[in-house]
Design an enzyme around this catalytic site. Sequence first.
Site, mmCIF file in Angstrom:
data_model
loop_
_atom_site.group_PDB
_atom_site.id
_atom_site.type_symbol
_atom_site.label_atom_id
_atom_site.label_comp_id
_atom_site.label_asym_id
_atom_site.label_seq_id
_atom_site.Cartn_x
_atom_site.Cartn_y
_atom_site.Cartn_z
ATOM 1 N N GLU A 167 0.787 -1.233 0.000
ATOM 2 C CA GLU A 167 0.000 0.000 0.000
ATOM 3 C C GLU A 167 0.821 1.285 0.000
ATOM 4 O O GLU A 167 0.796 2.057 0.977
ATOM 5 C CB GLU A 167 -0.954 0.019 1.203
ATOM 6 C CG GLU A 167 -1.925 -1.144 1.213
ATOM 7 C CD GLU A 167 -2.970 -1.010 2.315
ATOM 8 O OE1 GLU A 167 -2.779 -0.181 3.223
ATOM 9 O OE2 GLU A 167 -3.973 -1.726 2.264
ATOM 10 N N GLU A 352 -5.842 -8.429 0.839
ATOM 11 C CA GLU A 352 -6.485 -8.079 2.117
ATOM 12 C C GLU A 352 -7.936 -7.738 1.844
ATOM 13 O O GLU A 352 -8.250 -7.076 0.843
ATOM 14 C CB GLU A 352 -5.855 -6.849 2.782
ATOM 15 C CG GLU A 352 -4.495 -7.079 3.380
ATOM 16 C CD GLU A 352 -3.909 -5.819 4.028
ATOM 17 O OE1 GLU A 352 -4.675 -4.956 4.517
ATOM 18 O OE2 GLU A 352 -2.676 -5.713 4.020
HETATM 19 C C1 BGC Z 1 -3.253 -2.412 5.961
HETATM 20 C C2 BGC Z 1 -3.343 -3.170 7.255
HETATM 21 C C3 BGC Z 1 -4.450 -2.578 8.112
HETATM 22 C C4 BGC Z 1 -5.749 -2.740 7.377
HETATM 23 C C5 BGC Z 1 -6.978 -2.222 8.119
HETATM 24 C C6 BGC Z 1 -4.576 -2.012 5.378
HETATM 25 O O1 BGC Z 1 -4.520 -0.660 5.025
HETATM 26 O O2 BGC Z 1 -2.420 -3.064 5.044
HETATM 27 O O3 BGC Z 1 -2.102 -3.146 7.880
HETATM 28 O O4 BGC Z 1 -4.497 -3.110 9.398
HETATM 29 O O5 BGC Z 1 -5.706 -2.081 6.147
HETATM 30 O O6 BGC Z 1 -6.902 -0.853 8.303
#
Ligand code: BGC
Length: 448
Positions: A167, A352
Amino acid sequence: MAALTGFAPNFLWGAATAAYQIEGSPLADGAGMSIWHRFAHTPGNIRGGDTGDVACDHYRRWAADLDLMQSLGLKAYRFSIAWGRVLPEGSGRSNPSGIGFYDRLIDGLLERGIEPMVTLYHWDLPAALDDRGGWLNPDIAGWFADYADLVYRQFDGRVRKWVTINEPWVIADGGYLHGVLAPGHRNRFEAPLASHNLLRAHGAAVGAYRASGRHEIGLVVNLEPKIPASDSPADVAAAQRADAYMNRQYLDPVFHGRYPAAMRDIFGAAWPDWPAADFASIGQKIDFLGINYYTRSVTRDDPQSGLLAAAAVVQPGSTYTETGWEVCPSALTDLLVRVAADYGNPPLYVTENGAAFYDPPVAHEGRVEDPLRVAYLREHLRAIAAAIAGGVDVRGYFLWSLLDNLEWAQGYSKRFGMIHVDFATQQRTFKDSARFYAQCIADAQRRP
Ligand code: BGC
């Protein structure tokens, strides 16, 4: 419930974490301090004064955590390496004990039949490099490539999937423009520089991989569809600006070798002319793109609203998570279809996706009920299946997150895990979402 369908037998079912959010023991065994350690120990930066000093104590409990992953049937695990454990000063002298931790972790995963996906940088820059300018120093591309090369040589025989940077937008926007993440700068001139150097570092690490690596390497971006709040030209233009800033600022250089023209309009005098030569490295072919998807944003024109002159519009009737993000699975389908169409249908992983909801703070009779997260997971998996049915090459899914953990500036107040962590005792308990996910994985093995 009917089993989810539409996933190939070799679809990678995983979960994701990041070093500073779960490991604890940040200075153990010769590790160098990171900017997150320093930021967390500066009063006022993290809610409630929380730090990553203990976090999930995964640095010491890793073997038991791997057993939990195995019992859920996970096929893959995405985690990050703390640069400062490997190279305490960020460059130069390496630290065998720090390397040893990841060595054991990787072997432990493979012994349990879980494929590692390794992120080289998930925000915990060695503080010693920040003292030399950090992401603002152009030399960082070389520092990062040297670190990456050392790690590839150590682990590429056993690790087949590598991510350079997690990111870049969040790092530049949160760390250099708004100051809410480490290193806590607020400077409109620094943000484009940090961002460009992150992309240069990504390119340098891909270049180094082509010299010594044998498997796959990619980049992870967080993408957020920007939907105009109305069809007025002003709202449409606002959504386009927001899309250029958050999404295309990274996708376009990596896949098309140039920034969107809108970047100059957004940053004005703070947007420099970049050396043309940089784009050959930034735009090198990657083997996959990782997409982190959490939400969309319905966007309207708002001249009073910062750099973008755009504001988000709350959607009545939608569910919002504890971090204030609208739940919108259909936008994930649309996003995957768009990336495939605009960027040459690259292999994709959803690296994610997840949500913080209010969970019961303690387990009751061995159970933590989290019906909203179960619904979130089910609907987002269906959204991915719809994109796959439409011809998008999505190869895996990594739930954020394996464990409740340190949610950066929000500390431990936001729980994203499918496994509940009692931070007073370090007791782990499967939430209902973990059981649901395990069932999805088991069903998918039986029925493609
Ligand atoms: C990140 C994580 C974070 C998640 C929730 C992403 O931006 O890679 O490290 O915990 O989102 O905010």
